[in-house]
Every structure is written in structure tokens, then in C-alpha cells.
Design a protein around this motif. Structure first.
Motif, mmCIF file in Angstrom:
data_model
loop_
_atom_site.group_PDB
_atom_site.id
_atom_site.type_symbol
_atom_site.label_atom_id
_atom_site.label_comp_id
_atom_site.label_asym_id
_atom_site.label_seq_id
_atom_site.Cartn_x
_atom_site.Cartn_y
_atom_site.Cartn_z
ATOM 1 N N GLU A 164 1.992 3.299 6.541
ATOM 2 C CA GLU A 164 1.373 2.870 7.802
ATOM 3 C C GLU A 164 -0.145 2.763 7.696
ATOM 4 O OE1 GLU A 164 2.602 5.645 10.743
ATOM 5 O OE2 GLU A 164 4.708 5.022 10.701
ATOM 6 N N LYS A 165 -0.740 3.590 6.835
ATOM 7 C CA LYS A 165 -2.200 3.624 6.711
ATOM 8 C C LYS A 165 -2.734 2.655 5.660
ATOM 9 C CE LYS A 165 -2.370 8.504 8.115
ATOM 10 N NZ LYS A 165 -3.221 8.365 9.314
ATOM 11 N N VAL A 166 -1.850 2.017 4.913
ATOM 12 C CA VAL A 166 -2.272 1.065 3.886
ATOM 13 C C VAL A 166 -2.363 -0.326 4.498
ATOM 14 C CG1 VAL A 166 -1.650 -0.031 1.695
ATOM 15 C CG2 VAL A 166 -1.289 2.423 2.008
ATOM 16 N N GLU A 167 -3.510 -0.946 4.368
ATOM 17 C CA GLU A 167 -3.751 -2.244 5.003
ATOM 18 C C GLU A 167 -2.863 -3.337 4.420
ATOM 19 O OE1 GLU A 167 -7.898 -2.754 4.336
ATOM 20 O OE2 GLU A 167 -8.467 -1.047 5.617
ATOM 21 N N ARG A 168 -2.765 -3.401 3.119
ATOM 22 C CA ARG A 168 -1.935 -4.415 2.473
ATOM 23 C C ARG A 168 -0.609 -3.779 2.065
ATOM 24 N NH1 ARG A 168 -7.187 -5.705 0.224
ATOM 25 N NH2 ARG A 168 -7.933 -7.644 1.181
ATOM 26 N N ASN A 169 0.092 -3.245 3.039
ATOM 27 C CA ASN A 169 1.307 -2.506 2.694
ATOM 28 C C ASN A 169 2.490 -3.399 2.335
ATOM 29 O OD1 ASN A 169 2.405 -3.293 5.189
ATOM 30 N ND2 ASN A 169 1.882 -1.349 6.180
ATOM 31 N N GLU A 170 2.304 -4.718 2.366
ATOM 32 C CA GLU A 170 3.337 -5.600 1.825
ATOM 33 C C GLU A 170 3.446 -5.438 0.317
ATOM 34 O OE1 GLU A 170 -0.464 -7.998 1.512
ATOM 35 O OE2 GLU A 170 0.445 -6.620 2.977
ATOM 36 N N LYS A 171 2.456 -4.788 -0.283
ATOM 37 C CA LYS A 171 2.466 -4.524 -1.721
ATOM 38 C C LYS A 171 3.095 -3.168 -2.051
ATOM 39 C CE LYS A 171 -0.112 -8.234 -2.426
ATOM 40 N NZ LYS A 171 0.430 -9.451 -3.069
ATOM 41 N N ILE A 172 3.543 -2.433 -1.035
ATOM 42 C CA ILE A 172 4.100 -1.091 -1.241
ATOM 43 C C ILE A 172 5.618 -1.131 -1.202
ATOM 44 C CG2 ILE A 172 4.226 1.277 -0.376
ATOM 45 C CD1 ILE A 172 1.504 0.619 -1.468
ATOM 46 N N GLY A 173 6.238 -0.583 -2.246
ATOM 47 C CA GLY A 173 7.680 -0.398 -2.285
ATOM 48 C C GLY A 173 7.998 1.083 -2.450
ATOM 49 N N ILE A 174 9.286 1.385 -2.598
ATOM 50 C CA ILE A 174 9.743 2.762 -2.808
ATOM 51 C C ILE A 174 10.650 2.810 -4.023
ATOM 52 C CG2 ILE A 174 11.123 4.675 -1.875
ATOM 53 C CD1 ILE A 174 8.498 4.342 -0.393
ATOM 54 N N CYS A 175 10.458 3.835 -4.843
ATOM 55 C CA CYS A 175 11.396 4.178 -5.914
ATOM 56 C C CYS A 175 12.205 5.380 -5.449
ATOM 57 C CB CYS A 175 10.651 4.503 -7.205
ATOM 58 S SG CYS A 175 11.707 5.143 -8.523
#
Length: 292
Positions: A164-175
Motif C-alpha cells: 500500500e505504501k509503494v507508489e509503483r506497486n504494480e511492480k510488486i509481486g509475492i513469493c
């Protein structure tokens, strides 16, 4: 759809050597560290046989490989020298990940040590905000953690707060690590669908990019993070797997896992021998190998 399954392999002989090792296990994907996970020493990219490795991978139907960020990266640290190292080294590792042709770099979120979890979450998000940029063609995959010590990511809520706090969180995934998630308290043995429902409500299943497939040497909720071989029993000198073959088999054949890299990080028997080939075969075919 056939399983996209492999294991951690060595980068010691470059990308070509890593791919050859993966083929020897019967894998069609794999995971590597771009160098030793405990230090910053790295072989120059031009010496990693990337072009030869990528050609070999095409010839042997290997794709969607995964890079794991080194353990020494701690974006939750309050110590300036550790934090600055985390920023600079993760940036370099992302560049190497892209050069190697991977779409995923798996990252342990970090440990807050002498601070608190809120401080650590904010610190991680701030760091990712400095590192991520629109032109990146990969996902930084935050790993689900077991909850030992002060590590962050012991539950889905902590990971969601970072995102939620990451601006470009479309680049964040989960392992999604099966050992870690089990050890942190989620019932992936009896209620994997319920765990996925909770994950979806808190984080969103669209962020689930990679699985680490491991047994656990400890009962659910132990917060220990000790991997076990698939189907290891009490009589096994390496210790009992508390998750068990049936639960792991169900997870790797679940619709959510299809088409995603499934990476074994199970223990080696000694310095020269592992069970990756047997475990991959067992999970593909649903049969328990006598060699396990």
C-alpha cells in the motif's frame, strides 16, 4: 498444463551451467542467486554465459526463471550503512535480473531489529520507492516469511501494508513459501483454499507470482523456518516433514499454481547430493519415491 517446476541451482558456471543443472533434475524452470547470498562479490555479467544459457533454455523448454536477492539486503534496517547497502545492492541485483532474462526477483522484506514492525514496514516501502521505476520489466516478489525474530512478512497484513505504501506497486509481486507460510501459522495442510481466500482479500491473488515448495521440520505456527524434504518421515535422519506429501502435491497441482514457477529449496543430503530430481518427479507424477 504441465507443471512449471524446478529448484535452486548454482550460478557458479554461469547461466548455461545453471540451465544444464536444472535439466539434469528434470526441471523446466529454476531459481538462482546471481552470486553468493551472503556477500556482494559478483561475477561480471559478460562472464555468465547468458547468451549460451538462454539458447540452451529454449532448446530444452526452460523458461520463467527466478532470481533470489541476497540475504544481506535489509531494507528495514535503521542503520545508515546497512540501509544504503540494501538500496544500492538491490538496485544492482535488479539490473542483473533483467540482464539474465528473468521477470522475478524474490526479496526477503527485511528485519526491524531494534525498532518495531511499523518502522520496518515504512523503511521497506521508502526503499522500494527509491528503487522502482516505470521502465522495469520485472516484479520484485516479497516473500512470505516464517516469523522468526524481527523479520517482516510473517502475515499477509504486513505484506499488504508494504504494498500500500509503494507508489509503483504494480511492480510488486509475492513469493508464497510453503514452509514459511506453514511455520507462520497458516493452515495450508487442511485449508489451502481458505488460506488463498484470505490472501485474496488482503493482498489479491493477482500478485501471487512465484511459489517456493518446501516441507517443514516443525509443526504449524512454530515460526522456525527450517525446510524439510518432501515426504520426509520421523525415521528419516534429515527429520520429519510436518506438511506432508499430500498437502504439497495438492498445492502444486492447484489451479492457482499452474503456469507459475514452483521452486524447490529442500535440504541437500550432503555437500554433493540433493533430492531435487526425485522430488520433482514425485510431484509431477503423484508417486512417493522409494528413494525418499
Amino acid at each position: 498444463m504441465s507443471l512449471k517446476i524446478g529448484s535452486h541451482v548454482s550460478i557458479g558456471k554461469g547461466l548455461l551451467g545453471a540451465a544444464e543443472e536444472a535439466v539434469s533434475y528434470g526441471a523446466n524452470t529454476f531459481m538462482i542467486y546471481t552470486g553468493a547470498p551472503q556477500n556482494t562479490r559478483r561475477t561480471p555479467l559478460e562472464q555468465l554465459k547468458i547468451e549460451e544459457g538462454q539458447k540452451f533454455m529454449v532448446e530444452h523448454n526452460i523458461d520463467d526463471i527466478v532470481i533470489h536477492a541476497p540475504y544481506i539486503i535489509n531494507l528495514a534496517s535503521y542503520k545508515p550503512h546497512i540501509y544504503e547497502l540494501a538500496l544500492s545492492f538491490l538496485t544492482t541485483e535488479i539490473q542483473r535480473t533483467q540482464a539474465l532474462g528473468s521477470s522475478y526477483i524474490v526479496l526477503h522484506p527485511g528485519s526491524y531489529t531494534d525498532k518495531d514492525v511499523d518502522y520496518g514496514i515504512n523503511r521497506i516501502a521508502d526503499g522500494l520507492n527509491q528503487i522502482l521505476h516505470p521502465d522495469m520489466n520485472l516484479f520484485v516478489c516479497l516473500e512470505t516469511m516464517a516469523g522468526k525474530g524481527t523479520e517482516i512478512g510473517r502475515n499477509f497484513e504486513e505484506l499488504a501494508q508494504i504494498i500500500e505504501k509503494v507508489e509503483r506497486n504494480e511492480k510488486i509481486g509475492i513469493c508464497f513459501d510453503t514452509c514459511h507460510t506453514h511455520d507462520s501459522g497458516y493452515d495450508i495442510i487442511n485449508n489451502f483454499d481458505g488460506v488463498l481466500d484470505e490472501f485474496d482479500k488482503i493482498i489479491g491473488l493477482d500478485r501471487l507470482k512465484v511459489f517456493h515448495i518446501n516441507g517443514s521440520l516443525n509443526p504449524r505456527g512454530s515460526q522456525k523456518d527450517r525446510h524439510a524434504n518432501i515426504n520426509a518421515t520421523e525415521e528419516n535422519p534429515r527429520g520429519k516433514d510436518y506438511i506432508g506429501f499430500d498437502a504439497i502435491y495438492h498445492i502444486v497441482h492447484h489451479p492457482i499454481a499452474q503456469g507459475k514457477p514452483l521452486i524447490l529449496e529442500t535440504p541437500w543430503l550432503n555437500n554433493t547430493t540433493n533430492l531435487y530430481k526425485e522430488e520433482i518427479s514425485m510431484l509431477r507424477g503423484g508417486k512417493i519415491s522409494n528413494e525418499l
